[in-house]
Design a protein around this motif. Structure first.
Motif, PDB file in Angstrom:
ATOM      1  N   SER A 127     -13.645  30.571 -16.120  1.00  0.00           N
ATOM      2  CA  SER A 127     -12.723  29.728 -16.881  1.00  0.00           C
ATOM      3  C   SER A 127     -11.329  30.330 -16.837  1.00  0.00           C
ATOM      4  O   SER A 127     -11.142  31.479 -16.451  1.00  0.00           O
ATOM      5  N   GLY A 128     -10.354  29.496 -17.239  1.00  0.00           N
ATOM      6  CA  GLY A 128      -8.966  29.934 -17.243  1.00  0.00           C
ATOM      7  C   GLY A 128      -8.051  28.783 -17.608  1.00  0.00           C
ATOM      8  O   GLY A 128      -8.478  27.797 -18.213  1.00  0.00           O
ATOM      9  N   ALA A 129      -6.804  28.926 -17.203  1.00  0.00           N
ATOM     10  CA  ALA A 129      -5.793  27.904 -17.500  1.00  0.00           C
ATOM     11  C   ALA A 129      -6.179  26.581 -16.841  1.00  0.00           C
ATOM     12  O   ALA A 129      -6.817  26.547 -15.788  1.00  0.00           O
ATOM     13  N   ARG A 130      -5.742  25.488 -17.477  1.00  0.00           N
ATOM     14  CA  ARG A 130      -6.041  24.155 -16.938  1.00  0.00           C
ATOM     15  C   ARG A 130      -5.500  24.003 -15.516  1.00  0.00           C
ATOM     16  O   ARG A 130      -4.437  24.512 -15.194  1.00  0.00           O
ATOM     17  N   ALA A 131      -6.281  23.282 -14.719  1.00  0.00           N
ATOM     18  CA  ALA A 131      -5.896  22.979 -13.342  1.00  0.00           C
ATOM     19  C   ALA A 131      -6.206  21.499 -13.104  1.00  0.00           C
ATOM     20  O   ALA A 131      -7.112  20.947 -13.742  1.00  0.00           O
TER      21      ALA A 131
ATOM     22  N   GLU B  77     -13.501  36.816  -3.966  1.00  0.00           N
ATOM     23  CA  GLU B  77     -13.413  36.914  -2.510  1.00  0.00           C
ATOM     24  C   GLU B  77     -13.076  35.585  -1.861  1.00  0.00           C
ATOM     25  O   GLU B  77     -12.548  35.555  -0.761  1.00  0.00           O
ATOM     26  N   HIS B  78     -13.388  34.493  -2.519  1.00  0.00           N
ATOM     27  CA  HIS B  78     -13.159  33.176  -1.910  1.00  0.00           C
ATOM     28  C   HIS B  78     -12.078  32.381  -2.609  1.00  0.00           C
ATOM     29  O   HIS B  78     -11.890  31.209  -2.313  1.00  0.00           O
ATOM     30  N   ARG B  79     -11.363  33.028  -3.507  1.00  0.00           N
ATOM     31  CA  ARG B  79     -10.310  32.339  -4.264  1.00  0.00           C
ATOM     32  C   ARG B  79      -9.277  31.732  -3.317  1.00  0.00           C
ATOM     33  O   ARG B  79      -8.926  30.561  -3.448  1.00  0.00           O
ATOM     34  N   GLN B  80      -8.772  32.496  -2.368  1.00  0.00           N
ATOM     35  CA  GLN B  80      -7.723  31.981  -1.485  1.00  0.00           C
ATOM     36  C   GLN B  80      -8.276  31.062  -0.403  1.00  0.00           C
ATOM     37  O   GLN B  80      -7.719  29.999  -0.158  1.00  0.00           O
TER      38      GLN B  80
ATOM     39  N   PRO C 254      -7.172  30.358 -10.291  1.00  0.00           N
ATOM     40  CA  PRO C 254      -7.161  31.790 -10.627  1.00  0.00           C
ATOM     41  C   PRO C 254      -7.886  32.079 -11.938  1.00  0.00           C
ATOM     42  O   PRO C 254      -7.330  32.688 -12.850  1.00  0.00           O
ATOM     43  N   TRP C 255      -9.113  31.631 -12.051  1.00  0.00           N
ATOM     44  CA  TRP C 255      -9.895  31.809 -13.260  1.00  0.00           C
ATOM     45  C   TRP C 255     -10.670  33.114 -13.205  1.00  0.00           C
ATOM     46  O   TRP C 255     -10.908  33.666 -12.137  1.00  0.00           O
ATOM     47  N   GLU C 256     -11.100  33.564 -14.377  1.00  0.00           N
ATOM     48  CA  GLU C 256     -11.890  34.790 -14.433  1.00  0.00           C
ATOM     49  C   GLU C 256     -13.353  34.460 -14.676  1.00  0.00           C
ATOM     50  O   GLU C 256     -13.691  33.405 -15.227  1.00  0.00           O
ATOM     51  N   ILE C 257     -14.208  35.376 -14.269  1.00  0.00           N
ATOM     52  CA  ILE C 257     -15.640  35.224 -14.528  1.00  0.00           C
ATOM     53  C   ILE C 257     -15.874  35.527 -16.000  1.00  0.00           C
ATOM     54  O   ILE C 257     -15.460  36.565 -16.508  1.00  0.00           O
ATOM     55  N   VAL C 258     -16.498  34.590 -16.701  1.00  0.00           N
ATOM     56  CA  VAL C 258     -16.760  34.758 -18.126  1.00  0.00           C
ATOM     57  C   VAL C 258     -18.253  34.793 -18.440  1.00  0.00           C
ATOM     58  O   VAL C 258     -18.639  35.023 -19.589  1.00  0.00           O
TER      59      VAL C 258
END
Length: 173
Positions: free
Chosen positions: A72-76, A129-132, A138-142
């Motif tokens: 999860s992270g900032a809205r996209a 590893e697969h973000r780009q 750019p979310w973090e593992i929660v």
């Protein structure tokens, strides 16, 4: 089942077989595998589930682990999140299902690994590893759950635990 995940090895961040801890050829504890020099690739080996190498006990036989990774992270924008998850699923066909919203997602899949530690290590590297390459937010593992196949099926049979995955693919929550 093959001992090597489908797809190009470079996309997984390793050129070695599934059981390695990275593509540098180093073994846990810092020793290099005998007979290989720095930068030399190890040949991929396919091992059917249940097959063993000579002298290998069942504790080191690959097993199936059900993985649920929550981020999860900032809205996209939803279309961008969906496209990124579809790209991840295309690049890595081992993914069963992904559910998403504009600020979080959940990915479920089966991982073949020697033990829970190895399955969890692979899962914890997946998003970053697969973000780009997949264009993931750019979310973090929660959250991370890794359970063996028997436990997964016991939970389903008892009517609790993770609900059976929604149809394979990428779906909104």
């Amino acid at each position: 089942m093959s001992g090597v995940r489908p797809g190009p090895a470079a996309s997984r961040g390793t050129t070695a077989s599934r059981g390695s801890r990275g593509g540098n050829g180093a073994r846990p504890g810092g020793t290099r595998a005998a007979g290989r020099t720095a930068g030399e690739e190890r040949a991929l080996t396919s091992v059917a589930a249940g097959d063993r190498f000579r002298g290998e006990d069942t504790a080191h036989t690959p097993r199936l682990w059900h993985v649920t990774l929550s981020v999860s992270g900032a809205r996209a924008p939803l279309p961008e999140v969906r496209r990124a998850l579809e790209q991840l699923a295309h690049d890595h066909p081992f993914l069963l299902t992904s559910r998403y919203a504009d600020d979080h997602a959940e990915i479920r899949y089966w991982e073949e690994a020697r033990d829970l530690h190895d399955a969890a290590a692979v899962a914890l590297r997946l998003w970053g590893e697969h973000r780009q390459t997949a264009g993931l937010p750019p979310w973090e593992i929660v959250g991370l759950e890794v359970i063996d196949r028997a436990t997964y099926h016991q939970r389903i049979a008892a009517g609790y635990g993770p609900a059976p995955a929604t149809p394979v693919g990428v779906h909104p929550f």
